[in-house]
Design a protein around this motif. Structure first.
Motif, PDB file in Angstrom:
ATOM      1  N   LEU A 249      -4.465   9.989   4.615  1.00 34.79           N
ATOM      2  CA  LEU A 249      -3.387   8.730   4.680  1.00 34.79           C
ATOM      3  C   LEU A 249      -3.728   8.069   5.907  1.00 34.79           C
ATOM      4  O   LEU A 249      -3.473   7.144   6.187  1.00 34.79           O
ATOM      5  CB  LEU A 249      -2.007   9.473   4.634  1.00 34.79           C
ATOM      6  N   GLY A 250      -4.400   9.139   6.954  1.00 32.13           N
ATOM      7  CA  GLY A 250      -4.613   8.292   8.375  1.00 32.13           C
ATOM      8  C   GLY A 250      -5.631   7.380   7.984  1.00 32.13           C
ATOM      9  O   GLY A 250      -5.583   6.246   8.885  1.00 32.13           O
ATOM     10  N   CYS A 251      -6.828   7.539   7.261  1.00 33.80           N
ATOM     11  CA  CYS A 251      -7.615   6.522   7.010  1.00 33.80           C
ATOM     12  C   CYS A 251      -7.122   5.571   6.468  1.00 33.80           C
ATOM     13  O   CYS A 251      -7.401   4.075   6.834  1.00 33.80           O
ATOM     14  CB  CYS A 251      -8.763   7.132   6.052  1.00 33.80           C
ATOM     15  N   LEU A 252      -6.207   5.472   5.539  1.00 36.75           N
ATOM     16  CA  LEU A 252      -5.627   4.382   4.563  1.00 36.75           C
ATOM     17  C   LEU A 252      -4.656   3.495   5.750  1.00 36.75           C
ATOM     18  O   LEU A 252      -4.846   2.224   5.793  1.00 36.75           O
ATOM     19  CB  LEU A 252      -4.693   4.870   3.504  1.00 36.75           C
ATOM     20  N   ALA A 253      -4.095   4.431   6.481  1.00 39.71           N
ATOM     21  CA  ALA A 253      -3.244   3.639   7.615  1.00 39.71           C
ATOM     22  C   ALA A 253      -3.989   2.953   8.646  1.00 39.71           C
ATOM     23  O   ALA A 253      -3.512   1.659   9.217  1.00 39.71           O
ATOM     24  CB  ALA A 253      -2.253   4.602   8.338  1.00 39.71           C
TER      25      ALA A 253
ATOM     26  N   SER B 176       0.894  -1.317  -0.060  1.00 45.29           N
ATOM     27  CA  SER B 176       0.072   0.056   0.099  1.00 45.29           C
ATOM     28  C   SER B 176       0.970   1.184   0.056  1.00 45.29           C
ATOM     29  O   SER B 176       2.101   1.359   0.206  1.00 45.29           O
ATOM     30  CB  SER B 176      -0.862  -0.123   1.384  1.00 45.29           C
ATOM     31  N   LEU B 177       0.122   2.368  -0.198  1.00 45.75           N
ATOM     32  CA  LEU B 177       1.081   3.404   0.019  1.00 45.75           C
ATOM     33  C   LEU B 177       1.542   3.985   1.177  1.00 45.75           C
ATOM     34  O   LEU B 177       2.478   4.812   1.469  1.00 45.75           O
ATOM     35  CB  LEU B 177       0.083   4.750  -0.550  1.00 45.75           C
ATOM     36  N   ILE B 178       0.985   3.192   2.288  1.00 50.86           N
ATOM     37  CA  ILE B 178       1.336   3.402   3.586  1.00 50.86           C
ATOM     38  C   ILE B 178       2.689   2.861   3.953  1.00 50.86           C
ATOM     39  O   ILE B 178       3.562   3.301   4.488  1.00 50.86           O
ATOM     40  CB  ILE B 178       0.328   2.817   4.595  1.00 50.86           C
TER      41      ILE B 178
ATOM     42  N   VAL C 109     -12.100   3.244   5.349  1.00 51.81           N
ATOM     43  CA  VAL C 109     -12.245   3.717   4.029  1.00 51.81           C
ATOM     44  C   VAL C 109     -12.559   5.206   3.930  1.00 51.81           C
ATOM     45  O   VAL C 109     -13.456   5.652   4.656  1.00 51.81           O
ATOM     46  CB  VAL C 109     -13.547   3.043   3.417  1.00 51.81           C
ATOM     47  N   ALA C 110     -11.786   5.917   3.282  1.00 49.67           N
ATOM     48  CA  ALA C 110     -11.982   7.481   3.279  1.00 49.67           C
ATOM     49  C   ALA C 110     -12.841   7.637   2.237  1.00 49.67           C
ATOM     50  O   ALA C 110     -13.194   7.106   1.188  1.00 49.67           O
ATOM     51  CB  ALA C 110     -10.581   8.171   2.793  1.00 49.67           C
ATOM     52  N   VAL C 111     -13.753   9.018   2.555  1.00 47.55           N
ATOM     53  CA  VAL C 111     -14.790   9.300   1.835  1.00 47.55           C
ATOM     54  C   VAL C 111     -14.481  10.782   1.515  1.00 47.55           C
ATOM     55  O   VAL C 111     -14.725  11.814   2.450  1.00 47.55           O
ATOM     56  CB  VAL C 111     -15.984   9.273   2.109  1.00 47.55           C
ATOM     57  N   PRO C 112     -13.658  11.279   0.461  1.00 46.95           N
ATOM     58  CA  PRO C 112     -13.402  12.814   0.304  1.00 46.95           C
ATOM     59  C   PRO C 112     -14.656  13.462   0.089  1.00 46.95           C
ATOM     60  O   PRO C 112     -15.346  12.964  -0.934  1.00 46.95           O
ATOM     61  CB  PRO C 112     -12.310  12.850  -0.635  1.00 46.95           C
TER      62      PRO C 112
END
Length: 570
Positions: free
Chosen positions: A78-82, A4-6, A86-89
């Motif tokens: 990025l906090g949601c990903l970490a 992942s990006l994390i 699931v992030a919802v912008p």
């Protein structure tokens, strides 16, 4: 290998903790207040937000992000990903005019995503609290300003066990032809599309070294896929530096964009076609003389129709500032494919094909480049589901690991859009709803399937009519025209054109209208049922700047357009 990006963020923070990941121009000015975020700080803040979320939500729960432009959004995302959340912008309410639309969209996102937490800036959270009685959808939700989450919360962070199939975030589509739907983008989709962006835009180790790690300048909205997946996340993917500022500050003073490109000398920067037109509108000789754009290698242009006239004028205007002709970089993508599908060549100018040998060069079709690695593009007869040969126009279908999982909790739309198959081709395809053709393996986008106008049995693309109209008179604002058909009764569907015009056009309405009618008649053999000139800012657009033709048509039929005058129907 990164999952992942994390994982990549953690590696960058370990290998070069003091390197600047982002600088944020608080006022939009390169000589104004600037906020900096190192990779060590970015990793710490992301883990702090993640730990706070992990303490309150199960893995896979949704969190709505309502931040104003700035670095807190990046930390929240990025906090949601970490956290495995699931992030919802979302778009935060900003001012009275924007407030109503933003609140409606926010309610829709909360209901559709079933979000349990709202992360935002302090002012947004305070505003929502003040309107709690008018927002029953927020009852029972937890609200927090990410600035108020302490650094030491990061100590409790734990690895979320992400896989390629884990949903990373929901990108709600901008809704140019329909109600927004949440595209479920996985961690695998994100990583694959980062490889596509990196390869297509030439973000090689050599390019990074040549630019001293300065790879992006961006004013694009971070809640939108172009601004998020490109400048924000490709920065983390590569471990480089991006300069960011608010889209509001760009719109207020478009010169700030190229001033930042001159100051920070990035490899890549861009936006929709309208951004280049805005920059041209403010390009005084003195301003051009003050710039050095020689380091700019990729000036990407996407998210709306790419105009040959815009590319020519932008190149001609800024060539004295060192802008290279081959830097102009048309590309094509969509949220359902995470972002990027095709992109041009950094070593050659954009391809232009004359759709009418006798027509103007500025009306030529512009190529959007070739597919990225692992991406398959096919042009298909939308009625029969059969692939079309080069040169024939049909629906654009896309396959590959960047294609998202589907629409969130919408099995029917997912099946219709993401599960197409082609005879003789392996795997499933995404039906984009866009129309185009292939020429020498390069994609040319011609319009939207749902916007296609059928007049007297012939197909017409609204973009073609809009461009012909805008070229007819300089008072018509580029990228601010909507063509559509309306039922006239006895004559059936007939074309109507609505165009935003400069204020001083009020005394020339009849002349402008006649020139537009003549241009459409000559180029397309069509008689316009009506030409409507409206004030600037009247035509509805999506969050990415795309014309909402259906909404314009509805406003026209309802009589609610802010007309400059009312020219007679002929």
């Amino acid at each position: 290998m990164a999952r992942s990006l994390i994982d990549l963020l953690t590696a960058h923070a370990s290998e070069h903790p003091d390197r600047i990941a982002y600088r944020y121009l608080v006022t939009g000015d390169s000589d104004g207040e600037i906020q900096y975020m190192s990779y060590a700080r970015l990793a710490l803040r992301s883990r702090a937000v993640a730990a706070w979320l992990q303490d309150r939500l199960p893995t896979g729960a949704r969190a709505l992000l309502l931040h104003p432009p700035g670095l807190e959004f990046v930390c929240g995302y990025l906090g949601c990903l970490a956290a495995g959340v699931v992030a919802v912008p979302g778009v935060p309410p900003q001012g009275r005019a924007h407030n109503h639309r933003a609140l409606i969209r926010m309610r829709r996102l909360i209901a559709d995503s079933d979000a349990k937490v709202i992360l935002g800036g302090r002012e947004v959270i305070a505003s929502l609290a003040a309107q709690a009685e008018q927002l029953p959808e927020t009852a029972g939700l937890t609200w927090i300003a990410t600035e108020d989450i302490p650094d030491d919360a990061a100590d409790a962070w734990r690895e979320p066990g992400l896989t390629a199939d884990t949903v990373a975030f929901l990108q709600y589509t901008s809704g140019s032809t329909s109600a927004p739907k949440g595209v479920a983008v996985t961690h695998g989709n994100l990583l694959d599309n980062q490889h596509v962006i990196t390869e297509r835009m030439g973000h090689t180790p050599e390019a990074i070294a040549e630019h001293g790690g300065e790879m992006f300048v961006s004013w694009l909205p971070m809640y939108h896929d172009m601004g998020l997946i490109g400048p924000v996340l490709n920065t983390v993917h590569l471990g480089v530096t991006a300069t960011l500022f608010s889209p509001l500050h760009f719109l207020q003073q478009p010169q700030r964009w190229l001033t930042a490109v001159d100051r920070y000398r990035p490899h890549t920067s861009g936006g929709p076609n309208f951004a280049y037109e805005l920059a041209l509108k403010h390009a005084t000789p003195e301003f051009v003389d003050s710039l050095d754009l020689s380091s700019w290698r990729v000036a990407f242009n996407g998210a709306e129709p790419v105009r040959a006239a815009t590319l020519r004028r932008f190149t001609d205007t800024f060539a004295p500032a060192g802008l290279r002709r081959e830097a102009l970089y048309p590309c094509y993508g969509l949220a359902e494919a995470t972002l990027m599908v095709t992109g041009g060549s950094k070593t050659a100018p954009a391809t232009r094909l004359a759709t009418d040998p006798a027509g103007e060069a500025d009306a030529a079709a512009v190529g959007c480049g070739r597919p990225g690695p692992g991406v398959t593009v096919a042009v298909v007869d939308p009625d029969h589901g059969t692939e079309l040969p080069d040169g024939e126009t049909g629906e654009i279908w896309v396959g590959g690991a960047s294609v998202a999982k589907g629409y969130w909790r919408n099995a029917l739309a997912t099946r219709e859009t993401f599960r197409a198959t082609l005879p003789g081709r392996a795997g499933r395809f995404l039906r984009t709803g866009d129309l185009g053709f292939l020429h020498d393996d390069e994609l040319f986008v011609t319009g939207r399937l749902k916007d296609l106008m059928v007049i007297d049995g012939r197909n017409h693309y609204p973009q073609d009519l809009e461009l012909a109209a805008e070229l007819a008179h300089p008072a018509l604002r580029p990228g601010c025209t909507a063509a559509f058909s309306a039922d006239t009764g006895a004559d059936g569907e007939q074309p109507v054109l609505v165009a935003e015009a400069d204020p001083d056009a009020a005394g020339e309405i009849e002349k402008i209208t006649d020139l537009v009618r003549a241009a459409i008649g000559d180029a397309h053999g069509l008689h316009l049922q009506e030409v409507v000139l409206v004030h600037a800012g009247t035509i509805p657009k999506t969050s990415s700047g795309k014309i909402q033709r259906r909404a314009t048509r509805a406003a026209h039929l309802d009589g609610t357009l802010a007309r400059i005058d009312a020219p007679a129907t002929r």
